[in-house]
Scaffold this motif. Sequence first.
Motif, PDB file in Angstrom:
ATOM      1  N   PRO A 278      -0.040   8.928  -1.542  1.00 40.33           N
ATOM      2  CA  PRO A 278       0.751   7.943  -1.369  1.00 40.33           C
ATOM      3  C   PRO A 278      -0.016   6.543  -0.958  1.00 40.33           C
ATOM      4  O   PRO A 278      -0.666   6.673   0.258  1.00 40.33           O
ATOM      5  CB  PRO A 278       1.903   8.230  -0.201  1.00 40.33           C
ATOM      6  N   SER A 279       0.263   5.412  -1.553  1.00 42.38           N
ATOM      7  CA  SER A 279      -0.461   4.179  -1.095  1.00 42.38           C
ATOM      8  C   SER A 279       0.034   3.835   0.354  1.00 42.38           C
ATOM      9  O   SER A 279       1.249   4.005   0.684  1.00 42.38           O
ATOM     10  CB  SER A 279      -0.208   3.098  -2.246  1.00 42.38           C
ATOM     11  N   THR A 280      -1.139   3.198   1.025  1.00 40.15           N
ATOM     12  CA  THR A 280      -0.935   2.797   2.231  1.00 40.15           C
ATOM     13  C   THR A 280      -1.142   1.151   2.480  1.00 40.15           C
ATOM     14  O   THR A 280      -1.024   0.774   3.703  1.00 40.15           O
ATOM     15  CB  THR A 280      -1.832   3.505   3.163  1.00 40.15           C
ATOM     16  N   HIS A 281      -1.223   0.486   1.408  1.00 35.19           N
ATOM     17  CA  HIS A 281      -1.339  -0.879   1.504  1.00 35.19           C
ATOM     18  C   HIS A 281      -0.213  -1.671   2.353  1.00 35.19           C
ATOM     19  O   HIS A 281      -0.403  -2.644   2.851  1.00 35.19           O
ATOM     20  CB  HIS A 281      -1.251  -1.624   0.095  1.00 35.19           C
ATOM     21  N   TRP A 282       1.052  -1.106   1.891  1.00 31.06           N
ATOM     22  CA  TRP A 282       2.197  -1.863   2.221  1.00 31.06           C
ATOM     23  C   TRP A 282       3.261  -0.603   2.928  1.00 31.06           C
ATOM     24  O   TRP A 282       3.436   0.148   2.285  1.00 31.06           O
ATOM     25  CB  TRP A 282       2.931  -2.887   1.381  1.00 31.06           C
ATOM     26  N   ARG A 283       4.406  -1.373   3.532  1.00 30.24           N
ATOM     27  CA  ARG A 283       5.420  -0.728   4.028  1.00 30.24           C
ATOM     28  C   ARG A 283       6.659  -0.831   2.702  1.00 30.24           C
ATOM     29  O   ARG A 283       7.311  -0.003   2.478  1.00 30.24           O
ATOM     30  CB  ARG A 283       6.139  -1.136   5.313  1.00 30.24           C
ATOM     31  N   ALA A 284       6.556  -1.984   2.338  1.00 28.07           N
ATOM     32  CA  ALA A 284       7.627  -2.397   1.310  1.00 28.07           C
ATOM     33  C   ALA A 284       7.112  -3.874   0.556  1.00 28.07           C
ATOM     34  O   ALA A 284       6.387  -4.468   1.380  1.00 28.07           O
ATOM     35  CB  ALA A 284       8.745  -2.614   1.983  1.00 28.07           C
ATOM     36  N   VAL A 285       7.357  -3.902  -0.743  1.00 26.77           N
ATOM     37  CA  VAL A 285       7.360  -5.086  -1.344  1.00 26.77           C
ATOM     38  C   VAL A 285       8.471  -5.444  -2.267  1.00 26.77           C
ATOM     39  O   VAL A 285       9.081  -4.429  -2.962  1.00 26.77           O
ATOM     40  CB  VAL A 285       6.079  -5.015  -2.365  1.00 26.77           C
ATOM     41  N   THR A 286       9.081  -6.432  -2.245  1.00 23.90           N
ATOM     42  CA  THR A 286      10.236  -6.974  -2.595  1.00 23.90           C
ATOM     43  C   THR A 286       9.871  -8.142  -3.652  1.00 23.90           C
ATOM     44  O   THR A 286       9.214  -9.010  -3.169  1.00 23.90           O
ATOM     45  CB  THR A 286      11.383  -7.547  -1.751  1.00 23.90           C
ATOM     46  N   VAL A 287      10.356  -7.771  -4.910  1.00 20.74           N
ATOM     47  CA  VAL A 287      10.019  -8.694  -5.998  1.00 20.74           C
ATOM     48  C   VAL A 287      11.263  -9.712  -6.392  1.00 20.74           C
ATOM     49  O   VAL A 287      12.302  -8.902  -6.672  1.00 20.74           O
ATOM     50  CB  VAL A 287       9.147  -8.279  -7.220  1.00 20.74           C
ATOM     51  N   VAL A 288      11.277 -10.808  -6.799  1.00 23.02           N
ATOM     52  CA  VAL A 288      12.216 -11.731  -7.141  1.00 23.02           C
ATOM     53  C   VAL A 288      11.797 -12.223  -8.679  1.00 23.02           C
ATOM     54  O   VAL A 288      10.871 -13.041  -8.548  1.00 23.02           O
ATOM     55  CB  VAL A 288      12.943 -12.541  -6.508  1.00 23.02           C
ATOM     56  N   CYS A 289      12.480 -11.998 -10.012  1.00 20.81           N
ATOM     57  CA  CYS A 289      11.995 -12.685 -10.818  1.00 20.81           C
ATOM     58  C   CYS A 289      13.323 -12.559 -11.936  1.00 20.81           C
ATOM     59  O   CYS A 289      14.524 -11.931 -11.481  1.00 20.81           O
ATOM     60  CB  CYS A 289      10.923 -12.240 -11.544  1.00 20.81           C
ATOM     61  N   ASP A 290      13.263 -13.106 -12.840  1.00 21.64           N
ATOM     62  CA  ASP A 290      14.531 -13.103 -13.853  1.00 21.64           C
ATOM     63  C   ASP A 290      14.596 -12.205 -14.761  1.00 21.64           C
ATOM     64  O   ASP A 290      15.698 -11.989 -15.428  1.00 21.64           O
ATOM     65  CB  ASP A 290      14.363 -14.693 -14.724  1.00 21.64           C
ATOM     66  N   ASP A 291      13.544 -11.139 -14.713  1.00 19.14           N
ATOM     67  CA  ASP A 291      13.780  -9.956 -15.625  1.00 19.14           C
ATOM     68  C   ASP A 291      13.779  -8.564 -14.533  1.00 19.14           C
ATOM     69  O   ASP A 291      12.555  -8.602 -14.156  1.00 19.14           O
ATOM     70  CB  ASP A 291      12.627  -9.862 -16.642  1.00 19.14           C
ATOM     71  N   SER A 292      14.555  -7.793 -14.839  1.00 18.08           N
ATOM     72  CA  SER A 292      14.649  -6.739 -13.968  1.00 18.08           C
ATOM     73  C   SER A 292      13.588  -5.605 -14.159  1.00 18.08           C
ATOM     74  O   SER A 292      13.018  -5.143 -13.289  1.00 18.08           O
ATOM     75  CB  SER A 292      16.367  -6.086 -13.921  1.00 18.08           C
ATOM     76  N   GLY A 293      13.468  -5.291 -15.402  1.00 26.54           N
ATOM     77  CA  GLY A 293      12.365  -4.537 -15.765  1.00 26.54           C
ATOM     78  C   GLY A 293      10.928  -5.206 -15.262  1.00 26.54           C
ATOM     79  O   GLY A 293      10.266  -4.217 -14.791  1.00 26.54           O
ATOM     80  N   THR A 294      10.615  -6.107 -15.375  1.00 26.83           N
ATOM     81  CA  THR A 294       9.537  -6.945 -14.864  1.00 26.83           C
ATOM     82  C   THR A 294       9.494  -6.857 -13.374  1.00 26.83           C
ATOM     83  O   THR A 294       8.419  -6.304 -12.903  1.00 26.83           O
ATOM     84  CB  THR A 294       9.415  -8.389 -15.384  1.00 26.83           C
ATOM     85  N   ALA A 295      10.595  -6.971 -12.784  1.00 29.45           N
ATOM     86  CA  ALA A 295      10.775  -6.922 -11.550  1.00 29.45           C
ATOM     87  C   ALA A 295      10.440  -5.686 -10.860  1.00 29.45           C
ATOM     88  O   ALA A 295       9.490  -5.132  -9.913  1.00 29.45           O
ATOM     89  CB  ALA A 295      11.988  -7.458 -10.744  1.00 29.45           C
ATOM     90  N   ASP A 296      10.929  -4.594 -11.586  1.00 28.77           N
ATOM     91  CA  ASP A 296      10.895  -3.200 -11.070  1.00 28.77           C
ATOM     92  C   ASP A 296       9.245  -2.670 -11.261  1.00 28.77           C
ATOM     93  O   ASP A 296       8.573  -2.028 -10.388  1.00 28.77           O
ATOM     94  CB  ASP A 296      11.607  -2.328 -11.868  1.00 28.77           C
ATOM     95  N   ALA A 297       8.690  -3.092 -12.295  1.00 31.11           N
ATOM     96  CA  ALA A 297       7.214  -2.798 -12.596  1.00 31.11           C
ATOM     97  C   ALA A 297       6.526  -3.358 -11.447  1.00 31.11           C
ATOM     98  O   ALA A 297       5.461  -2.955 -11.023  1.00 31.11           O
ATOM     99  CB  ALA A 297       6.873  -2.943 -14.061  1.00 31.11           C
ATOM    100  N   LEU A 298       6.631  -4.839 -11.173  1.00 29.30           N
ATOM    101  CA  LEU A 298       5.838  -5.470 -10.347  1.00 29.30           C
ATOM    102  C   LEU A 298       6.213  -4.872  -8.936  1.00 29.30           C
ATOM    103  O   LEU A 298       5.119  -4.881  -8.160  1.00 29.30           O
ATOM    104  CB  LEU A 298       6.264  -6.943 -10.370  1.00 29.30           C
ATOM    105  N   SER A 299       7.317  -4.617  -8.413  1.00 29.05           N
ATOM    106  CA  SER A 299       7.420  -3.959  -7.051  1.00 29.05           C
ATOM    107  C   SER A 299       6.605  -2.950  -6.924  1.00 29.05           C
ATOM    108  O   SER A 299       5.864  -2.848  -5.705  1.00 29.05           O
ATOM    109  CB  SER A 299       8.832  -3.886  -6.647  1.00 29.05           C
ATOM    110  N   THR A 300       6.533  -1.863  -7.800  1.00 26.57           N
ATOM    111  CA  THR A 300       5.772  -0.874  -7.666  1.00 26.57           C
ATOM    112  C   THR A 300       4.271  -1.080  -7.718  1.00 26.57           C
ATOM    113  O   THR A 300       3.488  -0.814  -7.031  1.00 26.57           O
ATOM    114  CB  THR A 300       5.850   0.404  -8.665  1.00 26.57           C
ATOM    115  N   ALA A 301       3.768  -2.061  -8.705  1.00 25.20           N
ATOM    116  CA  ALA A 301       2.431  -2.471  -8.884  1.00 25.20           C
ATOM    117  C   ALA A 301       1.909  -3.191  -7.350  1.00 25.20           C
ATOM    118  O   ALA A 301       0.781  -2.861  -7.129  1.00 25.20           O
ATOM    119  CB  ALA A 301       2.169  -3.433 -10.088  1.00 25.20           C
ATOM    120  N   LEU A 302       2.736  -4.166  -7.018  1.00 22.84           N
ATOM    121  CA  LEU A 302       2.325  -4.828  -5.948  1.00 22.84           C
ATOM    122  C   LEU A 302       2.088  -4.115  -4.684  1.00 22.84           C
ATOM    123  O   LEU A 302       1.246  -4.353  -3.686  1.00 22.84           O
ATOM    124  CB  LEU A 302       3.188  -6.115  -5.419  1.00 22.84           C
ATOM    125  N   PHE A 303       3.038  -2.830  -4.509  1.00 27.18           N
ATOM    126  CA  PHE A 303       3.000  -2.003  -3.509  1.00 27.18           C
ATOM    127  C   PHE A 303       1.482  -1.214  -3.545  1.00 27.18           C
ATOM    128  O   PHE A 303       1.040  -0.918  -2.515  1.00 27.18           O
ATOM    129  CB  PHE A 303       3.975  -1.211  -3.720  1.00 27.18           C
TER     130      PHE A 303
END
Length: 342
Positions: A278-303
């Motif tokens: 399990p990644s230890t960079h962050w406790r949580a990351v929230t992403v806001v964007c106009d496409d939900s699929g992109t937001a989902d992929a990005l929140s995991t990626a940024l984490f």
Amino acid sequence: MKTLLSLFLSALLLLSGCTQAQQTPELKQYNATFLTLFDTVTTMVGRAPSEEVFRETIQPVHDALLEYHQLFDIYNEYEGINNLKTINDAAGQNPVQVDKRIICLLNDCKEFYTATGGAVNVAMGSVLQLWHETRSEGRDDPLHARLPDMDALRAASSHTDPECIVIDEKASTVYLSDPEMRLDVGAIAKGWATQKVAETAPAGLLISVGGNVCATGPKDETGTPWVVGIQDVDDMESYLHTIYVTQGCVVTSGDYQRTYAVDGQLYHHIIDPNTLYPSTHWRAVTVVCDDSGTADALSTALFLMSQEEGQTLLDTYHAEALWVAPDASLMYSPGFQDMIRT
Ligand code: AMP
Ligand code: MG
């Protein structure tokens, strides 16, 4: 896109022949909860003249999500449907003919793999399966909770090359050419499906599929934005912030989701492909964007990456983010603070 009100009015006018001005009904806010989709809680909120009209309006949204749920399921089979489990079960054996929506999702997943430098990899199913099994066992029997075997994780990680997801668009087939490879689209599928469904849903709905939140337009005719809460990582009853969203999506990846404890230490579900832990960079990351699929992929990626790397990705997709660091301090992308309500 039609609003809930306009759908209702057209039905009313057809029935009565009355003018819109004479018949404008008072709208109230309604909400509905479903527990049958994507192994999580789905809620929908919107305004309608009655609970009955609201229910009728959201039923097709629910039904469309249910189709995606069945197509993208890796654990269950459904009669008459070839889904991701069918593809996984046929790894190394034969191509499987599937619905175009699966092809479309997997094409996007391959793109996200490249865009995120391999951080989000839906071909990591064999690795994730080991974590899934030990988590389920550990939750059922906490006293004997254990971690996955490192040698098994390493062996599984040599079967995660997305090039082995062989897609034949013309024949509409998917073939996993590595017999040991398995797909797991948990990082992307909920948001991706929510996006597809939101594109044809009535305006003025707030849809949340397990925290993948998507607004299909303002709350009412005067343009009032929705208010979306961002979960506090240590207190499930509180929010770190509430933000305004009119038309767009908010998705959070957090270390408090799908956890289990081994020797008093919590382990979560977002696995770093480099450490296989399990990644230890962050406790949580929230992403806001106009496409939900992109937001989902990005929140995991940024984490899974540094703030700097994450910001570069956000710039590519015109998205904003809130990072919660291990010491619970908050970092914001430049445009995030403009959306904050509290
Ligand atoms: P999310 O909650 O959207 O961040 O997604 C987490 C889910 O994605 C997990 O439950 C796994 O099913 C899957 N997952 C975990 N780590 C990864 C990864 N590095 N790449 C792709 N999928 C992952
Ligand atoms: Mg995600």
